[in-house]
Design a protein around this motif. Structure first.
Motif, PDB file in Angstrom:
ATOM      1  N   TYR A  76       0.849  -1.191   0.000  1.00 34.77           N
ATOM      2  CA  TYR A  76       0.000   0.000   0.000  1.00 34.77           C
ATOM      3  C   TYR A  76       0.879   1.233   0.000  1.00 34.77           C
ATOM      4  O   TYR A  76       1.861   1.291   0.739  1.00 34.77           O
ATOM      5  CB  TYR A  76      -0.869   0.038   1.266  1.00 34.77           C
ATOM      6  CG  TYR A  76      -2.058  -0.865   1.170  1.00 34.77           C
ATOM      7  CD1 TYR A  76      -1.917  -2.241   1.365  1.00 34.77           C
ATOM      8  CD2 TYR A  76      -3.309  -0.358   0.861  1.00 34.77           C
ATOM      9  CE1 TYR A  76      -3.012  -3.085   1.262  1.00 34.77           C
ATOM     10  CE2 TYR A  76      -4.407  -1.190   0.750  1.00 34.77           C
ATOM     11  CZ  TYR A  76      -4.254  -2.557   0.947  1.00 34.77           C
ATOM     12  OH  TYR A  76      -5.328  -3.382   0.833  1.00 34.77           O
ATOM     13  N   ASP A  82      -0.842  10.834  -0.832  1.00 35.83           N
ATOM     14  CA  ASP A  82      -0.475  12.167  -0.362  1.00 35.83           C
ATOM     15  C   ASP A  82       0.968  12.237   0.121  1.00 35.83           C
ATOM     16  O   ASP A  82       1.531  13.325   0.238  1.00 35.83           O
ATOM     17  CB  ASP A  82      -1.414  12.618   0.763  1.00 35.83           C
ATOM     18  CG  ASP A  82      -2.838  12.782   0.256  1.00 35.83           C
ATOM     19  OD1 ASP A  82      -3.007  12.901  -0.975  1.00 35.83           O
ATOM     20  OD2 ASP A  82      -3.772  12.773   1.077  1.00 35.83           O
ATOM     21  N   ARG A 104      -1.599  -1.159  -4.035  1.00 38.71           N
ATOM     22  CA  ARG A 104      -2.746  -0.262  -3.976  1.00 38.71           C
ATOM     23  C   ARG A 104      -2.326   1.112  -3.497  1.00 38.71           C
ATOM     24  O   ARG A 104      -1.402   1.248  -2.691  1.00 38.71           O
ATOM     25  CB  ARG A 104      -3.822  -0.805  -3.041  1.00 38.71           C
ATOM     26  CG  ARG A 104      -4.563  -1.986  -3.622  1.00 38.71           C
ATOM     27  CD  ARG A 104      -5.871  -2.239  -2.895  1.00 38.71           C
ATOM     28  NE  ARG A 104      -6.359  -3.546  -3.312  1.00 38.71           N
ATOM     29  CZ  ARG A 104      -5.851  -4.702  -2.889  1.00 38.71           C
ATOM     30  NH1 ARG A 104      -4.859  -4.706  -2.011  1.00 38.71           N
ATOM     31  NH2 ARG A 104      -6.353  -5.837  -3.338  1.00 38.71           N
ATOM     32  N   CYS A 127      -6.068   6.918  -1.239  1.00 39.57           N
ATOM     33  CA  CYS A 127      -6.288   8.344  -1.456  1.00 39.57           C
ATOM     34  C   CYS A 127      -6.674   8.989  -0.124  1.00 39.57           C
ATOM     35  O   CYS A 127      -7.113   8.309   0.805  1.00 39.57           O
ATOM     36  CB  CYS A 127      -7.401   8.573  -2.470  1.00 39.57           C
ATOM     37  SG  CYS A 127      -7.063   7.769  -4.045  1.00 39.57           S
ATOM     38  N   GLY A 128      -6.547  10.303  -0.097  1.00 43.29           N
ATOM     39  CA  GLY A 128      -6.761  11.045   1.150  1.00 43.29           C
ATOM     40  C   GLY A 128      -8.157  10.885   1.710  1.00 43.29           C
ATOM     41  O   GLY A 128      -8.369  11.024   2.913  1.00 43.29           O
ATOM     42  N   TRP A 129      -9.122  10.603   0.857  1.00 41.89           N
ATOM     43  CA  TRP A 129     -10.515  10.521   1.315  1.00 41.89           C
ATOM     44  C   TRP A 129     -10.905   9.092   1.654  1.00 41.89           C
ATOM     45  O   TRP A 129     -12.068   8.784   1.783  1.00 41.89           O
ATOM     46  CB  TRP A 129     -11.445  11.082   0.248  1.00 41.89           C
ATOM     47  CG  TRP A 129     -11.025  10.696  -1.136  1.00 41.89           C
ATOM     48  CD1 TRP A 129     -11.326   9.549  -1.785  1.00 41.89           C
ATOM     49  CD2 TRP A 129     -10.178  11.442  -2.000  1.00 41.89           C
ATOM     50  NE1 TRP A 129     -10.720   9.517  -3.002  1.00 41.89           N
ATOM     51  CE2 TRP A 129     -10.007  10.678  -3.183  1.00 41.89           C
ATOM     52  CE3 TRP A 129      -9.543  12.695  -1.895  1.00 41.89           C
ATOM     53  CZ2 TRP A 129      -9.226  11.120  -4.243  1.00 41.89           C
ATOM     54  CZ3 TRP A 129      -8.784  13.121  -2.954  1.00 41.89           C
ATOM     55  CH2 TRP A 129      -8.625  12.338  -4.114  1.00 41.89           C
ATOM     56  N   GLY A 130      -9.906   8.188   1.775  1.00 43.15           N
ATOM     57  CA  GLY A 130     -10.212   6.867   2.296  1.00 43.15           C
ATOM     58  C   GLY A 130     -10.406   5.790   1.262  1.00 43.15           C
ATOM     59  O   GLY A 130     -10.549   4.623   1.588  1.00 43.15           O
ATOM     60  N   SER A 131     -10.382   6.137  -0.002  1.00 41.14           N
ATOM     61  CA  SER A 131     -10.572   5.107  -1.022  1.00 41.14           C
ATOM     62  C   SER A 131      -9.224   4.488  -1.392  1.00 41.14           C
ATOM     63  O   SER A 131      -8.174   4.998  -1.023  1.00 41.14           O
ATOM     64  CB  SER A 131     -11.199   5.721  -2.274  1.00 41.14           C
ATOM     65  OG  SER A 131     -10.265   6.580  -2.902  1.00 41.14           O
ATOM     66  N   THR A 132      -9.313   3.383  -2.080  1.00 45.32           N
ATOM     67  CA  THR A 132      -8.082   2.788  -2.608  1.00 45.32           C
ATOM     68  C   THR A 132      -8.297   2.421  -4.067  1.00 45.32           C
ATOM     69  O   THR A 132      -9.425   2.212  -4.517  1.00 45.32           O
ATOM     70  CB  THR A 132      -7.684   1.492  -1.875  1.00 45.32           C
ATOM     71  OG1 THR A 132      -8.655   0.486  -2.175  1.00 45.32           O
ATOM     72  CG2 THR A 132      -7.572   1.691  -0.389  1.00 45.32           C
ATOM     73  N   ARG A 133      -7.190   2.368  -4.776  1.00 40.76           N
ATOM     74  CA  ARG A 133      -7.248   1.880  -6.149  1.00 40.76           C
ATOM     75  C   ARG A 133      -6.033   1.007  -6.387  1.00 40.76           C
ATOM     76  O   ARG A 133      -5.021   1.121  -5.689  1.00 40.76           O
ATOM     77  CB  ARG A 133      -7.240   3.033  -7.134  1.00 40.76           C
ATOM     78  CG  ARG A 133      -5.965   3.847  -7.055  1.00 40.76           C
ATOM     79  CD  ARG A 133      -5.836   4.749  -8.259  1.00 40.76           C
ATOM     80  NE  ARG A 133      -4.865   5.801  -8.039  1.00 40.76           N
ATOM     81  CZ  ARG A 133      -3.756   5.942  -8.751  1.00 40.76           C
ATOM     82  NH1 ARG A 133      -3.458   5.072  -9.699  1.00 40.76           N
ATOM     83  NH2 ARG A 133      -2.930   6.936  -8.516  1.00 40.76           N
ATOM     84  N   ALA A 164      -8.929  16.668   0.605  1.00 41.90           N
ATOM     85  CA  ALA A 164      -9.440  15.394   1.110  1.00 41.90           C
ATOM     86  C   ALA A 164     -10.613  15.617   2.066  1.00 41.90           C
ATOM     87  O   ALA A 164     -11.598  14.861   2.062  1.00 41.90           O
ATOM     88  CB  ALA A 164      -8.327  14.618   1.802  1.00 41.90           C
ATOM     89  N   ARG A 176     -14.246  14.063   1.603  1.00 39.14           N
ATOM     90  CA  ARG A 176     -14.898  13.186   2.591  1.00 39.14           C
ATOM     91  C   ARG A 176     -16.298  13.677   2.967  1.00 39.14           C
ATOM     92  O   ARG A 176     -17.216  12.895   3.145  1.00 39.14           O
ATOM     93  CB  ARG A 176     -14.009  13.073   3.837  1.00 39.14           C
ATOM     94  CG  ARG A 176     -12.838  12.138   3.567  1.00 39.14           C
ATOM     95  CD  ARG A 176     -12.002  11.901   4.794  1.00 39.14           C
ATOM     96  NE  ARG A 176     -11.501  13.162   5.332  1.00 39.14           N
ATOM     97  CZ  ARG A 176     -10.308  13.312   5.902  1.00 39.14           C
ATOM     98  NH1 ARG A 176      -9.495  12.276   6.038  1.00 39.14           N
ATOM     99  NH2 ARG A 176      -9.936  14.477   6.374  1.00 39.14           N
ATOM    100  N   GLY A 193     -10.242   6.074  -7.046  1.00 39.95           N
ATOM    101  CA  GLY A 193     -10.726   4.915  -6.293  1.00 39.95           C
ATOM    102  C   GLY A 193     -12.157   5.047  -5.813  1.00 39.95           C
ATOM    103  O   GLY A 193     -12.551   4.435  -4.816  1.00 39.95           O
ATOM    104  N   SER A 242     -14.452   2.123  -4.880  1.00 41.58           N
ATOM    105  CA  SER A 242     -14.190   1.394  -3.633  1.00 41.58           C
ATOM    106  C   SER A 242     -14.871   2.040  -2.430  1.00 41.58           C
ATOM    107  O   SER A 242     -14.918   1.462  -1.355  1.00 41.58           O
ATOM    108  CB  SER A 242     -12.677   1.323  -3.385  1.00 41.58           C
ATOM    109  OG  SER A 242     -12.173   2.576  -2.915  1.00 41.58           O
ATOM    110  N   ILE A 243     -15.415   3.229  -2.640  1.00 43.83           N
ATOM    111  CA  ILE A 243     -15.904   3.969  -1.470  1.00 43.83           C
ATOM    112  C   ILE A 243     -17.357   4.436  -1.642  1.00 43.83           C
ATOM    113  O   ILE A 243     -17.882   5.172  -0.826  1.00 43.83           O
ATOM    114  CB  ILE A 243     -14.926   5.143  -1.178  1.00 43.83           C
ATOM    115  CG1 ILE A 243     -14.935   5.498   0.298  1.00 43.83           C
ATOM    116  CG2 ILE A 243     -15.209   6.354  -2.053  1.00 43.83           C
ATOM    117  CD1 ILE A 243     -13.792   6.379   0.707  1.00 43.83           C
TER     118      ILE A 243
END
Ligand code: SF4
Ligand code: SF4
Ligand code: MG
Ligand code: MG
Ligand code: MG
Ligand code: MG
Ligand code: MG
Ligand code: MG
Ligand code: MG
Ligand code: MG
Ligand code: MG
Ligand code: MG
Lengths: 100, 364, 328, 328, 100, 364
Positions: free
Chosen positions: D227, D231, D305, D308-314, F12, F16, F48, F51-52
């Motif tokens: 991971y 950021d 992976r 991202c800052g907002w909690g998602s992953t890619r 971010a 959020r 992503g 995923s969210i």
């Protein structure tokens, strides 16, 4: 000028060409300048053309004449001479820049 | 037809007999012999004959390297042709390195022009047939040995209607140049080693004028050690005996009457024209021009190009070398600014060139 | 994708554990003599396939031979490919397979590699660089500068085979002959000679520029003259024939499977026997000797001379530029 | 002649005693650890001169860095040039000079070399191959297969500088920017990190394919997931700008002076400090960590992976083919 | 489709072109589609053309609206959620091959 | 003019807030949203967002990758043009990799054709001017965002009389395709994420028909995280509230009325024509054709070429993917025989293509 090497005609091909062997090297050669050449003849080959059928009798005759020259050669003497020539050669007599 | 013992013409024992006989006949005489043919120049260098001649027998090189005698103007013309879009220049190996006024074909090649080396003009025709979208120009240089091959090629291309092939003709003929040298007051030649393969075409009598007009003997000979030495021996004998003649030491390859078929083809395709020889200047009727009937195969008429102003290499004494007035060592540039790596004049380019041969075999 | 297929091909064919580890550098074992020999060459031959081999065999043999000339036991090779876009994969496979085979024959491992694909027109098919390392046994100090008057010059076999085999494939010159490239790994031949002639001075493979260049390099580096006897130099008749036809000096034609050695006179026979009993050395010959530089000459540079059978000599110079066929 | 001038240029500029000896192989001294590391790369970049350097700097740095990733002290380079006929000598001089300078900076010697000149159209100006060797200190066993869950991932500085600097010179894309190639020798940075973090797992230079390829290689070799926190990844604003303009993912853009390191968590801070105090490491950062491979996934291959800052992953995949600008 | 990035006009050049800075990257761009654009304006740049002058007030207004949304976010909870999402993602609900 | 805080659109904390608000509004609802624009597809992947999202919110990709919807026939046509001697094809990056019936421009390039990638059609014109002996054909693909640039380039080349430049036009317009999808009985879209930069040109009202005829909401939005999330949030709110509308979340870049100057240029140079979309088939008046006045700049009229017979890739379900009928994972070839390394269909080629984006971000 005019490098030419003897080649033996292995086969006659269409369009006046022939396959010729020059000391183990084969190439297609034009016979346009030597129309009478036959298979097994040797021709002088220049730039892809046969320019002359070589006469084996004349070859033999030339060698015979040379073989009949007296053998004046002495091995040791010759080597001494060659060495001498060599040092002469270091300041060749022609080095004055003029031939005449 | 029995096999011929070509190996015997390299036989060391026979060669030594001839060398001894040359020494015996020459004695202390000063004898200047000129080999006319560049291939003889190379043979003499490669066999080391200068190192083993009697002290008074000098072997000088003449105007027999076709690359060397090609004028700057002709080279510049070929270079101008190479700059045309879609044009391929095909020519013999050494030709590409010869400098013209400012550049050479090989430098043009490095700059992106299409210049190819062929063994035979037939290969150039094949190149044309394999690349119908290109114009293949064969640059023809050479003497009587070569011109029949070019003539045959032109006739062939003509008969087959090949449209993307032509010849840029810089061919020359030998006798006028020989006459120029024989009559040059600056040179003193006691005998000519005459070109074997030129004579294959011309026959031997072409050179009779050397005896008749200049009382200078000549021997036609071949290129193997025994051939060359026999030619020298025959010349030395004639000089020593004061009996000049034109003789043939290369009977297996040269008929007295030459190759009439070949001469007829040359006659059909070419006509004599005045030509400029590097070093010798303009010599009347010493060049060949493609006859009008085949003008469409003559690159100099087919393509109109601007040729750069001719400039000769400053200080190069190729002309004097070619005439036998000096040996290469007499040129102040020899081995200094002029080397095979960076030739100033054409005599340093071709491996047949006198300067290159002298440099290579360290004979200056 | 091409890149991945190629990577897999290399792993498949070369398969050394060092390569399979997949790191950016291959890590491998050397005998800890503390001295290594290293050499590199790029191979750009056209055509890539020719009688007797392909560019892959050259690429392995060339560097193996160069490293071995130092007396080193040759151990590891690196291998860098530059491929022209659109190069046939089948040809690449054949080349890589040959490289693997040749490396096995030479007893060396290819432990690291690289592939670059360039645009169409950015290369002529495929170029290969190899670099090699080996360990130099204690006491071995070979150098082209070590030749001494009296030393003998040996060559491991017939000259000119490679150059003429390549030339026979060139467009515009096409001729056919039975001559094949001599490309061969000669490291074991060198080991054998070193065993037999422990005071050997130097080895060199007469590649581009042929014997002429190699001997001139030795003469210049050692400040000596070198004489060779023309009649003692092994040359195949067909090679001689091709050279006459093209106006080449066979002593300037390239070899890829021959070795020139200079050894003290008293070890020359042993060295010759060692060559002759080695693979690729059957036609080995003693061809000349090292002499004091002739300081009386105006042109004082060390010189190589050829002695002809009738007692004359000529200077043998390095090849300048490319050998061009001479016709007229 | 060209060849001789070039040889002299190399001797002048590189001037190592091994090269000056003039033999076919350079013989040189290594610390007798018995283990060597070896790597090679060919450099075919167009243009050959670009903001921040030239192909010569790349050729030295690339191989120095590859060898150094093994933990080896990098000692010797070989160097093979392929030159297109007509290539300007002045450019070659500049390139060779840069190579010599860069080799000195890295503390390595160029001990053997080769030059081939190919016909016009047979290369795009100049290609350079380098191969390098160094000795691996006892006990050092680095491998991309050594990453363990919990390890930290570090990068030695800003990403994408080299790729964007090159791209800015490409015909048809011309844009201008202050970005320069980051090409740099990182062997000393690695030595420093190894001193500070003796249990470091592996190093790799994220060249072609960028961070994305390097991390995917590590994940695959070690059978782990990785991971990274988007950021935390250092990227220059101009590089970000160019990537947006061209539709590139900066994590797939090439670097030539950056090192990715994986170290145990408890040595991460020390490793970071060592990077930051090294030349070329001022902007180093800890950017992620190694995790157990998520074996529940249907697609079981180890995965990288990005968080991202907002909690998602890619998923961050390897670059496939070439990066092409995306406009519409 | 249609990647466009904001660029600030640094200078207006002849022939309706301008030098534009896009996050530190400069390029010449045509203003033919945005003839009223001025130096210091931001334009959206697509395929070498400015296609729209960006309105700063609207940008600010958009941000203001978002900033006024309630902050429901809890850091720890969010991370737990993200992890959960991830394992869900391993067998994504859309994987049946049909969206409808 | 004050500087704009573009960085805030990636903030971010703001992102959020929007994600939370989407979760809060969506609840357990099943909501299918389609992003029409390929650049949105890429953004959603790179950020992503899948995923969210709430479990019931599905983000589907539409026909908005110009590379993906270009028909095989058009690609084959461009390939045929590339095979002409002296012709250079210039186009945008991803276009070169898309397979036509049997090959692609990049494979043609590997085979020696001259294919170049440009950032702007202006660069293609410059290429033409720098190479007067070559014919530069710009292959134009793209929607309303791109066509004004092409129109301006054509006018420019026309005014300046540039003779070695032309355009091969494969441009398409968005609304007809959107209508085709909205009316497709196989798809069920609850809201459209409308293309930001297309709308910059067209304005917002173009999409009103979605509400009027299909009662489906749409939001025009930009490409930064905050933009995309706000667009999704607005759509979810409208779905949840049952109040479909066409809204604009990208006011800084999209005027309500669009860019009239740009539309006028398009009008002047192009006229509507029926066009074939990959996957969607022929759609009336959904393509653009260069008007007769500029026929000399139209490569399809200027160069007469034989186009190979069209063949579609067997098994490729790009059409269904583009219409939102399946996600890429529903294609049996996805990730098996079809990967970005060796794409079967165009959706796997462009980084904007749904299949490529799903593969890349492992979202199948
Ligand atoms: S040495 Fe060079 S410059 Fe002098 S004559 Fe010979 S070719 Fe001309
Ligand atoms: S995965 Fe490949 S074959 Fe399947 S729909 Fe997508 S592009 Fe077509
Ligand atoms: Mg030309
Ligand atoms: Mg080497
Ligand atoms: Mg070598
Ligand atoms: Mg060697
Ligand atoms: Mg590599
Ligand atoms: Mg490497
Ligand atoms: Mg590398
Ligand atoms: Mg690396
Ligand atoms: Mg070498
Ligand atoms: Mg074309």
């Amino acid at each position: 000028m005019c490098l030419a090497v003897p080649g033996k005609i292995l086969q006659i091909n269409p369009f006046g060409r022939a396959t010729v062997d020059m000391l183990g090297v084969q190439r297609e050669v034009s016979l346009r300048l030597v129309p009478t050449a036959q298979v097994d003849d040797y021709v002088l080959v220049h730039a892809g053309f046969g320019i002359q059928v070589i006469d084996p009798a004349e070859a033999e005759e030339t060698l015979r004449l040379v073989r009949e020259l007296p053998d004046l050669f002495d091995e040791d003497l010759a080597q001494a001479e060659a060495a001498e020539e060599l040092s002469m050669h270091a300041e060749p007599s022609l080095d004055d820049g003029g031939a005449a | 037809m029995s096999d011929i013992d070509f190996g015997a013409f390299r036989d060391a024992a026979l060669a030594r007999r001839l060398i001894d006989s040359i020494h015996a006949m020459a004695g202390d005489r000063q004898i200047n012999l000129m080999e006319v043919c560049g291939t003889h120049t190379v043979s003499i260098g490669r066999y080391g004959f200068r190192s083993i001649m009697p002290a008074g027998v000098h072997l000088l090189s003449g105007p027999g390297c076709p690359v060397c005698v090609t004028s700057n103007r002709d080279i510049d013309h070929a270079i101008a042709l190479s700059r045309l879009d879609g044009v391929v220049i095909a020519t013999f190996g050494d030709m590409v390195r010869v400098p013209g006024s400012t550049t050479s074909l090989s430098r043009q090649k490095a700059a992106g022009r299409d210049v190819r080396i062929v063994y035979s003009p037939l290969d150039a025709v094949e190149l044309a047939q394999a690349n119908p979208h290109l114009q293949v120009i064969f640059m023809g240089v050479g003497f009587e040995t070569t011109t029949p091959a070019i003539a045959a090629t032109i006739l062939d291309a003509h008969d087959r209607g090949i449209e993307n092939f032509s010849v840029f003709c810089a061919h020359k003929t030998t006798p006028p140049a020989l006459r120029a040298i024989a009559s040059d007051p600056q040179t003193r030649i006691d005998g000519f080693i005459l070109p074997g393969h030129v004579s294959t075409i011309t026959g031997v009598e072409t050179y009779r004028f050397l005896v008749d007009e200049f009382s200078t003997p000549g021997v036609v000979t071949g290129f193997e050690p025994v051939d060359v030495l026999e030619g020298i021996a025959m010349l030395v004998r004639m000089v020593a005996e004061g009996a000049p003649d034109i003789q043939n030491a290369y009977r297996r390859g040269v008929n007295q009457g030459g190759n009439a078929v070949a001469r007829q083809l040359v006659q059909q395709v070419f006509e004599p024209v005045d030509a400029t020889w590097r070093g010798l200047g303009a010599i009347p009727a010493s060049g060949l021009r493609i006859r009008d009937e085949f003008a469409h195969l003559d690159a100099s008429r087919r393509f109109d190009v601007d040729i750069e102003p001719t400039r000769e290499a400053a200080g190069c004494r190729c002309g004097d070398v070619l005439r036998g007035v000096i040996t290469p060592g007499g040129c102040p540039l020899f081995g200094r600014t002029c080397t095979p790596e960076k030739p100033v004049g054409p005599c340093m380019v071709s491996s047949e060139g006198s300067c290159a041969a002298y440099y290579r075999y360290r004979e200056a | 994708m091409m890149k991945r297929i190629i990577d897999e091909l290399f792993l498949d064919e070369f398969g050394s554990p060092e390569l399979l580890a997949g790191n950016d550098a291959g890590v491998a074992q050397l005998a800890p003599t503390g001295r290594i020999a290293m050499s590199t060459d790029s191979f750009v031959v056209t055509p890539q396939f020719f009688p007797g081999g392909n560019i892959g065999r050259l690429a392995v043999c060339g560097t193996v031979n160069d490293v071995a000339t130092s007396g080193a036991r040759v151990r590891y090779l690196s291998c860098g490919f530059i491929l022209e876009e659109g190069y046939p994969m089948a040809d690449l496979r054949a080349i890589v397979h040959t490289m693997a085979q040749t490396a096995r024959e030479a007893g060396v491992a290819i432990i690291t590699g690289d592939t670059k694909v360039v645009e169409r027109g950015g290369a002529d098919g495929v170029y290969i660089n190899t670099a090699g390392v080996g360990e130099v046994p204690a006491g071995v100090e070979l150098s082209g500068a070590a030749c001494r008057p009296g030393d003998k010059v040996l060559v491991s076999g017939t000259l000119g085979d490679h150059g003429i085999a390549i030339m026979s494939q060139r467009e515009g010159l096409a001729f056919s002959t039975a001559i094949e490239s001599d490309a061969a790994p000669l490291n074991h031949l060198i080991y054998n000679v070193l065993d037999a002639a422990p005071h050997a001075r130097c080895f060199r493979d007469p590649t581009r520029g042929g014997l002429a260049s190699t001997l001139n390099e030795f003469a210049a580096a050692s400040g000596v003259d070198i004489y060779v006897d023309e009649d003692s130099i092994p040359v195949r008749p067909e090679v001689r024939g091709a050279c006459e036809m093209l106006g080449y000096d066979v002593l300037q034609v390239a070899n890829e499977g021959k070795m020139v050695a200079v050894v003290p006179a008293d070890e020359a026979d042993a060295a010759l026997a060692a060559m002759r009993s080695s693979r690729y050395g059957e036609s080995a010959a003693i061809i000349g000797e090292v002499c004091e530089a002739a300081s009386t000459r105006r042109d004082a540079r060390p010189t190589v001379r050829v002695r002809c059978g009738w007692g004359s000599t000529r200077v043998l110079d390095m090849l300048v530029g490319e050998q061009l066929p001479r016709i007229c």
